[in-house]
Scaffold this motif. Structure first.
Motif, PDB file in Angstrom:
ATOM      1  N   GLU A   1       0.685  -1.305  -0.028  1.00 12.73           N
ATOM      2  CA  GLU A   1       0.059  -0.016  -0.081  1.00 12.73           C
ATOM      3  C   GLU A   1       0.983   1.368  -0.007  1.00 12.73           C
ATOM      4  O   GLU A   1       0.600   2.243  -0.766  1.00 12.73           O
ATOM      5  N   ARG A   2       1.953   1.322   0.901  1.00 13.30           N
ATOM      6  CA  ARG A   2       2.728   2.638   0.841  1.00 13.30           C
ATOM      7  C   ARG A   2       4.220   2.168   0.921  1.00 13.30           C
ATOM      8  O   ARG A   2       4.744   2.148   1.994  1.00 13.30           O
ATOM      9  N   PRO A   3       4.880   1.515  -0.231  1.00  7.01           N
ATOM     10  CA  PRO A   3       6.053   1.155  -0.468  1.00  7.01           C
ATOM     11  C   PRO A   3       7.292   2.237   0.124  1.00  7.01           C
ATOM     12  O   PRO A   3       8.182   1.697   0.695  1.00  7.01           O
ATOM     13  N   THR A   4       6.822   3.368  -0.095  1.00  4.63           N
ATOM     14  CA  THR A   4       8.153   4.597   0.259  1.00  4.63           C
ATOM     15  C   THR A   4       7.895   5.023   1.843  1.00  4.63           C
ATOM     16  O   THR A   4       8.962   5.645   2.317  1.00  4.63           O
ATOM     17  N   SER A   5       7.105   4.349   2.571  1.00  3.37           N
ATOM     18  CA  SER A   5       6.984   4.927   3.983  1.00  3.37           C
ATOM     19  C   SER A   5       7.725   4.283   4.845  1.00  3.37           C
ATOM     20  O   SER A   5       8.267   4.291   5.830  1.00  3.37           O
TER      21      SER A   5
ATOM     22  N   TYR B   1      11.694  -9.271  13.870  1.00  6.37           N
ATOM     23  CA  TYR B   1      12.191  -9.434  12.515  1.00  6.37           C
ATOM     24  C   TYR B   1      11.879  -8.170  11.753  1.00  6.37           C
ATOM     25  O   TYR B   1      11.180  -7.368  12.016  1.00  6.37           O
ATOM     26  N   PHE B   2      12.635  -8.143  10.481  1.00  2.89           N
ATOM     27  CA  PHE B   2      12.348  -6.960   9.629  1.00  2.89           C
ATOM     28  C   PHE B   2      12.134  -7.545   8.449  1.00  2.89           C
ATOM     29  O   PHE B   2      12.871  -8.589   7.959  1.00  2.89           O
ATOM     30  N   VAL B   3      11.442  -6.966   7.547  1.00  7.81           N
ATOM     31  CA  VAL B   3      11.493  -7.315   6.024  1.00  7.81           C
ATOM     32  C   VAL B   3      12.307  -6.481   5.367  1.00  7.81           C
ATOM     33  O   VAL B   3      12.197  -5.072   5.334  1.00  7.81           O
ATOM     34  N   LEU B   4      13.136  -6.850   4.391  1.00  6.36           N
ATOM     35  CA  LEU B   4      14.055  -6.183   3.522  1.00  6.36           C
ATOM     36  C   LEU B   4      13.667  -6.200   2.139  1.00  6.36           C
ATOM     37  O   LEU B   4      13.526  -7.241   1.744  1.00  6.36           O
ATOM     38  N   TYR B   5      13.190  -5.051   1.578  1.00  3.74           N
ATOM     39  CA  TYR B   5      12.905  -5.078   0.364  1.00  3.74           C
ATOM     40  C   TYR B   5      13.284  -4.088  -0.361  1.00  3.74           C
ATOM     41  O   TYR B   5      13.918  -3.102   0.008  1.00  3.74           O
ATOM     42  N   GLY B   6      13.347  -3.983  -1.930  1.00  7.37           N
ATOM     43  CA  GLY B   6      13.674  -2.925  -2.869  1.00  7.37           C
ATOM     44  C   GLY B   6      12.658  -2.683  -3.564  1.00  7.37           C
ATOM     45  O   GLY B   6      11.744  -3.191  -3.866  1.00  7.37           O
ATOM     46  N   LEU B   7      12.858  -1.475  -4.058  1.00  9.65           N
ATOM     47  CA  LEU B   7      11.820  -0.644  -5.020  1.00  9.65           C
ATOM     48  C   LEU B   7      12.700  -0.714  -6.343  1.00  9.65           C
ATOM     49  O   LEU B   7      13.829   0.152  -6.412  1.00  9.65           O
TER      50      LEU B   7
ATOM     51  N   LEU C   1       8.163  -4.200  -6.543  1.00  5.72           N
ATOM     52  CA  LEU C   1       8.798  -4.591  -4.980  1.00  5.72           C
ATOM     53  C   LEU C   1       9.437  -5.661  -5.171  1.00  5.72           C
ATOM     54  O   LEU C   1       8.908  -6.829  -5.758  1.00  5.72           O
ATOM     55  N   VAL C   2      10.598  -5.726  -4.721  1.00  6.01           N
ATOM     56  CA  VAL C   2      11.341  -6.801  -4.974  1.00  6.01           C
ATOM     57  C   VAL C   2      11.719  -7.187  -3.149  1.00  6.01           C
ATOM     58  O   VAL C   2      12.165  -6.342  -2.531  1.00  6.01           O
ATOM     59  N   PHE C   3      11.255  -8.409  -2.981  1.00  7.60           N
ATOM     60  CA  PHE C   3      11.301  -8.709  -1.498  1.00  7.60           C
ATOM     61  C   PHE C   3      12.791  -9.650  -1.357  1.00  7.60           C
ATOM     62  O   PHE C   3      12.788 -10.659  -2.139  1.00  7.60           O
ATOM     63  N   GLY C   4      13.613  -9.220  -0.371  1.00 11.04           N
ATOM     64  CA  GLY C   4      14.684  -9.834  -0.352  1.00 11.04           C
ATOM     65  C   GLY C   4      14.688 -11.047   0.706  1.00 11.04           C
ATOM     66  O   GLY C   4      15.211 -12.201   0.620  1.00 11.04           O
ATOM     67  N   SER C   5      14.348 -10.647   1.852  1.00 13.72           N
ATOM     68  CA  SER C   5      14.315 -11.458   3.208  1.00 13.72           C
ATOM     69  C   SER C   5      13.544 -11.025   4.319  1.00 13.72           C
ATOM     70  O   SER C   5      13.168  -9.717   4.428  1.00 13.72           O
ATOM     71  N   ILE C   6      13.387 -11.988   5.166  1.00 14.20           N
ATOM     72  CA  ILE C   6      12.554 -11.555   6.624  1.00 14.20           C
ATOM     73  C   ILE C   6      13.902 -11.956   7.590  1.00 14.20           C
ATOM     74  O   ILE C   6      14.339 -13.065   7.558  1.00 14.20           O
TER      75      ILE C   6
END
Length: 71
Positions: free
Chosen positions: A8-12, A37-43, A48-53
């Protein structure tokens, strides 16, 4: 839930810092509310490209390799 928030808000979410305090502008991290944990992702454009939890106790810079970044 967190994936829906990212979609919904990828840049937040906050940027991840590279060594030397350089910001990897296209890489972000979103902390999970319930777990350490956190989600590491790219734009990349409108993708959206998800890398890892990742456990928050680990060094997030080592995970930049999943996005082709050098830490």
């Amino acid at each position: 839930m967190v994936l829906a928030q990212i979609k919904e808000r990828p840049t937040s979410a906050g940027h991840i810092l590279n060594t030397g305090s350089a910001i990897a502008a296209d890489i972000r991290r979103k902390n999970l509310d319930s777990f350490p944990y956190f989600v590491l992702y790219g734009l990349h454009g409108d993708l959206l490209v998800f890398g890892s939890i990742i456990p928050t106790a680990s060094d997030p810079l080592m995970w930049l390799k999943r996005f082709g970044k050098d830490a």
